[in-house]
Design an enzyme around this catalytic site. Structure first.
Site, PDB file in Angstrom:
ATOM      1  N   HIS A 179      13.745  -2.946   5.793  1.00 28.29           N
ATOM      2  CA  HIS A 179      12.281  -2.996   5.813  1.00 28.29           C
ATOM      3  C   HIS A 179      11.758  -3.015   7.244  1.00 28.29           C
ATOM      4  O   HIS A 179      11.876  -4.012   7.957  1.00 28.29           O
ATOM      5  CB  HIS A 179      11.799  -4.231   5.055  1.00 28.29           C
ATOM      6  CG  HIS A 179      10.315  -4.330   4.971  1.00 28.29           C
ATOM      7  ND1 HIS A 179       9.636  -5.527   5.012  1.00 28.29           N
ATOM      8  CD2 HIS A 179       9.359  -3.360   4.873  1.00 28.29           C
ATOM      9  CE1 HIS A 179       8.332  -5.311   4.934  1.00 28.29           C
ATOM     10  NE2 HIS A 179       8.147  -4.003   4.847  1.00 28.29           N
ATOM     11  N   GLU A 191      13.785  -6.219   8.547  1.00 31.02           N
ATOM     12  CA  GLU A 191      14.457  -7.093   7.590  1.00 31.02           C
ATOM     13  C   GLU A 191      15.577  -6.312   6.912  1.00 31.02           C
ATOM     14  O   GLU A 191      15.343  -5.246   6.348  1.00 31.02           O
ATOM     15  CB  GLU A 191      13.461  -7.590   6.535  1.00 31.02           C
ATOM     16  CG  GLU A 191      12.402  -8.525   7.094  1.00 31.02           C
ATOM     17  CD  GLU A 191      11.346  -8.912   6.071  1.00 31.02           C
ATOM     18  OE1 GLU A 191      10.882 -10.062   6.095  1.00 31.02           O
ATOM     19  OE2 GLU A 191      10.982  -8.035   5.246  1.00 31.02           O
ATOM     20  N   ASN A 229       6.714 -10.974   3.936  1.00 32.40           N
ATOM     21  CA  ASN A 229       5.712 -10.848   2.873  1.00 32.40           C
ATOM     22  C   ASN A 229       5.721 -12.032   1.912  1.00 32.40           C
ATOM     23  O   ASN A 229       4.680 -12.383   1.341  1.00 32.40           O
ATOM     24  CB  ASN A 229       5.907  -9.545   2.105  1.00 32.40           C
ATOM     25  CG  ASN A 229       5.282  -8.374   2.841  1.00 32.40           C
ATOM     26  OD1 ASN A 229       4.506  -8.565   3.770  1.00 32.40           O
ATOM     27  ND2 ASN A 229       5.625  -7.169   2.424  1.00 32.40           N
TER      28      ASN A 229
END
Length: 323
Positions: A179, A191, A229
């Site tokens: 990510h 990530e 997130n």
């Protein structure tokens, strides 16, 4: 060259092959001898395109792949414009060096409309299409038939569980999350998500690859939202709940978080920047997975704005209005 070479990627002729996918029919590939290819509709300019720009700028040979030559021409124009913006900042005191950087990077980028042959010669596939599990599963199931046995698959998803995507393939041990964060040329974080089935070799290859791109990888298990997130979205939702209860105005909430917590944007400014539709999509997915979690409960004002096609800055209005 097989994926074992990814552990020593240097942007030279020893570089492995990488594919990045964006939008339902878009992919990008770092091909043999460090060749990097991107299949990318004109409407897909964004985080993935800058990902492969980073690959090109670090010495990889790039091949941009799309459905038509017209789209490819528009995409390459966008690439050049983005490169010149990067060069202007990076070489502010040496414009000549900036021009050389742009020309060298552009010279390593070519185009193609032959997606199947590109995927066939890929060592790493990184997908960044729409945040829809069915669409991702269909894409990976199809690519699984064309990609080589050693090819690693990865998803750039920011909200869906990697395991659920990997289950559409026959290579769960060669599947992980990767990510990136926007804007990719400036944001150092990546990530790297390891599922229970991801092999250690796959995980280490992805860690090494991100470092070669000049990024700082962090590791996380396959939990919804991963690290950033999972912390950020509930914070944004709690800001909306605070506003909905009438405890504070959205303007004062934004000011408080900027001046009190040192954040560059307040939560409502960030929501409008990210896109209210994108945020709602993430929340809806999490609520479906865990409907009893109080952090994932529906947000009335968010749902109302999205229903009215008020998505934030990109539509001209969200929690704030924009000219």
């Amino acid at each position: 060259k097989q994926c074992s070479g990814l552990g020593k990627v240097s942007g030279s002729q020893e570089t492995g092959t990488v594919t990045w996918l964006h939008t339902p029919h878009c992919l990008a590939v770092l091909g043999p001898q460090g060749a990097y290819t991107a299949l990318h509709p004109a409407s897909a300019w964004g985080i993935l395109t800058t990902q492969f720009l980073v690959a090109a700028a670090t010495g990889h040979t790039v091949v941009l792949v799309d459905q038509t030559e017209d789209i490819l021409a528009k995409s390459k124009k966008g690439i050049e414009e983005s490169l010149r913006r990067v060069a202007k900042k990076k070489f502010a005191e040496n414009p000549k060096a900036g021009d050389e950087f742009v020309e060298k990077t552009l010279s390593s980028i070519s185009t193609s409309t032959d997606a199947a042959s590109v995927v066939h010669s890929t060592d790493l596939v990184v997908e960044a299409i729409v945040e829809n599990l069915k669409a991702k599963n269909e894409l990976f199931k199809r690519l699984d038939k064309f990609a080589s046995e050693h090819t690693i698959f990865a998803s750039n998803t920011s909200s869906l569980q990697i395991t659920n995507i990997a289950n559409a393939t026959t290579r769960q041990d060669r599947f992980a999350g990767l990510h990136f964060f926007n804007p990719v040329p400036l944001m150092k974080l990546v990530e790297v998500i390891k599922t229970p089935m991801t092999s250690q070799k796959t995980y280490e290859s992805l860690i090494d690859f991100t470092k070669v791109l000049g990024k700082h990888p962090v590791s996380c298990k396959d939990t919804p939202g991963f690290i950033v997130n999972r912390l950020l979205i509930p914070y944004l939702m709690e800001a909306i709940r605070l506003y909905e209860r009438g405890d504070a105005s959205k303007e004062d909430i934004d000011t408080a978080m900027k001046l009190g917590a040192g954040y560059p944007l307040g939560p409502f400014e960030l929501l409008d920047y990210v896109g209210l539709d994108t945020t709602k999509f993430i929340m809806d997915g999490w609520y479906e997975m865990d409907p009893k979690n109080p952090l994932f409960q529906p947000i009335p004002s968010l749902n109302k704005l999205v229903a009215e096609n008020k998505f934030g800055k990109k539509s001209g209005e969200g929690y704030y209005k924009y000219k």
